[in-house]
Enzyme design. Sequence first.
Site, PDB file in Angstrom:
ATOM      1  N   HIS A 129      64.181  76.909 109.598  1.00 19.72           N
ATOM      2  CA  HIS A 129      65.613  77.191 109.506  1.00 19.72           C
ATOM      3  C   HIS A 129      65.964  77.970 108.228  1.00 19.72           C
ATOM      4  O   HIS A 129      66.957  77.693 107.564  1.00 19.72           O
ATOM      5  CB  HIS A 129      66.436  75.904 109.601  1.00 19.72           C
ATOM      6  CG  HIS A 129      66.242  75.155 110.898  1.00 19.72           C
ATOM      7  ND1 HIS A 129      66.125  75.791 112.116  1.00 19.72           N
ATOM      8  CD2 HIS A 129      66.149  73.822 111.175  1.00 19.72           C
ATOM      9  CE1 HIS A 129      65.959  74.882 113.076  1.00 19.72           C
ATOM     10  NE2 HIS A 129      65.962  73.683 112.533  1.00 19.72           N
ATOM     11  N   HIS A 174      73.132  74.333 115.527  1.00 19.33           N
ATOM     12  CA  HIS A 174      72.230  73.178 115.621  1.00 19.33           C
ATOM     13  C   HIS A 174      73.003  71.888 115.929  1.00 19.33           C
ATOM     14  O   HIS A 174      72.742  70.843 115.325  1.00 19.33           O
ATOM     15  CB  HIS A 174      71.453  73.059 114.314  1.00 19.33           C
ATOM     16  CG  HIS A 174      70.133  72.360 114.417  1.00 19.33           C
ATOM     17  ND1 HIS A 174      69.964  71.183 115.121  1.00 19.33           N
ATOM     18  CD2 HIS A 174      68.914  72.677 113.913  1.00 19.33           C
ATOM     19  CE1 HIS A 174      68.703  70.808 115.020  1.00 19.33           C
ATOM     20  NE2 HIS A 174      68.045  71.696 114.298  1.00 19.33           N
ATOM     21  N   GLU A 222      69.291  74.424 121.137  1.00 16.46           N
ATOM     22  CA  GLU A 222      69.516  75.526 120.192  1.00 16.46           C
ATOM     23  C   GLU A 222      69.116  76.832 120.877  1.00 16.46           C
ATOM     24  O   GLU A 222      67.929  77.072 121.113  1.00 16.46           O
ATOM     25  CB  GLU A 222      68.680  75.298 118.937  1.00 16.46           C
ATOM     26  CG  GLU A 222      68.972  73.983 118.235  1.00 16.46           C
ATOM     27  CD  GLU A 222      67.755  73.453 117.495  1.00 16.46           C
ATOM     28  OE1 GLU A 222      67.308  74.099 116.543  1.00 16.46           O
ATOM     29  OE2 GLU A 222      67.238  72.391 117.876  1.00 16.46           O
TER      30      GLU A 222
HETATM   31  C1  BGC Z   1      63.272  71.733 114.950  1.00 15.49           C
HETATM   32  C2  BGC Z   1      62.786  70.343 114.628  1.00 15.49           C
HETATM   33  C3  BGC Z   1      63.496  69.870 113.394  1.00 15.49           C
HETATM   34  C4  BGC Z   1      64.994  69.900 113.654  1.00 15.49           C
HETATM   35  C5  BGC Z   1      65.793  69.482 112.444  1.00 15.49           C
HETATM   36  C6  BGC Z   1      64.749  71.671 115.197  1.00 15.49           C
HETATM   37  O1  BGC Z   1      65.231  72.958 115.455  1.00 15.49           O
HETATM   38  O2  BGC Z   1      62.591  72.305 116.038  1.00 15.49           O
HETATM   39  O3  BGC Z   1      61.380  70.325 114.445  1.00 15.49           O
HETATM   40  O4  BGC Z   1      63.098  68.578 113.037  1.00 15.49           O
HETATM   41  O5  BGC Z   1      65.377  71.195 114.022  1.00 15.49           O
HETATM   42  O6  BGC Z   1      65.492  70.276 111.371  1.00 15.49           O
END
Ligand code: BGC
Length: 359
Positions: free
Chosen positions: A112, A186, A323
């Site tokens: 991210h 998210h 997402e």
């Molecule tokens: C990821 C996860 C992660 C979560 C929170 C998701 O987009 O694929 O692996 O734990 O975001 O960061």
Amino acid sequence: MNANAASRIERRPWGKTKSGEAVELFTLSRGGAPTVAITSYGGFIVSIVAPDRTGARADVTLGYKDLAGYLGDGSYFGCLVGRYANRIAKAGFTLDDKRYTLAANDGPNTLHSGPDGFCRQLWTPDVVSGKDGEALQLSYVSPAGEGGFPGTLTTKVVYSLREDGGLVIDYTATTDAPTVVNLTNHAYFNLAGEGEGAILDHELQLESDAYTPTDARLIPTGELRPVEGTPFDFRKPVAIGARIDAADEQIQMGHGYDHNFVVRGTPGALRLAARVVDKKSGRVLETFTTEPGIQFYTGNFMDGKTLGKSGKPYVKRGAFCLETQHYPDSPNQPAFPSTVLRPGRIYRQTTVYKLGVVK
Ligand code: BGC
């Protein structure tokens, strides 16, 4: 759903960032449609309050009770993720023969966008009018080199409520030098209401014939694997919990679902990607997107230690995320749809989260 009235926005001060900048909270409403609150800090969706089949309203997204919670967020509860959503392997990529190094924050990889991602930035808010009434526009100019990414990236995200009550998120971005972009939201959903236990009995349908399997650190291997005959087959509605602990290597590595699915149809066209039904409350969430992929994540790393906005513990698998995105690690995977943005071109992505009810 009675959403005939034009969309309205109420804005109010919501505290200050650690460096003393004023943050605001914006609440979008439209007749009987779900109300949606968004903050200018990190572009977080702070709440979506939606009726169940009896008309009783509940907040169906996880989050914190105040700005302080968001300033300390480590779970990305509802934030606007950029410049690059999900993982980039080995915290770097090569573009036009130049190597760019990012901040590693997930073992050797970048998740991210690292610690200075869009979730941690203050956005400039504007209430704009469109065909649906008032909409919220958030803008942010990310300087060249921020988080290691090249190019000054100018991003605008418009949140509006469609006539049928759907929350429309329209993203655009431009750059002054070649770069990579992959934006998403998210939001963590629990259609029974935030903090109301696990989502294992929610039924999911995904418009996906294939997904992108990963290595043990959740980096795609490059393969597009058919879902047929696997716990990843959601072509017909199945309870999320039915196969979530299956003896499948991919499920084991994800500690449940934490995978990118290939959305059927043509990227660029707004099409249905996912439908989730909570039979108990009757709430339904449909996700439409122009993106080629969708990350289905089942809150596998939540542990009940975080208390949510109304004081309830957020337990393991107490929410699901859908997402909408380009595939993880695309900058290092030439066979995946490209995430490169060049000067003179406009990055666009549209996603709609539409809540409704079934009888
Ligand atoms: C990821 C996860 C992660 C979560 C929170 C998701 O987009 O694929 O692996 O734990 O975001 O960061």
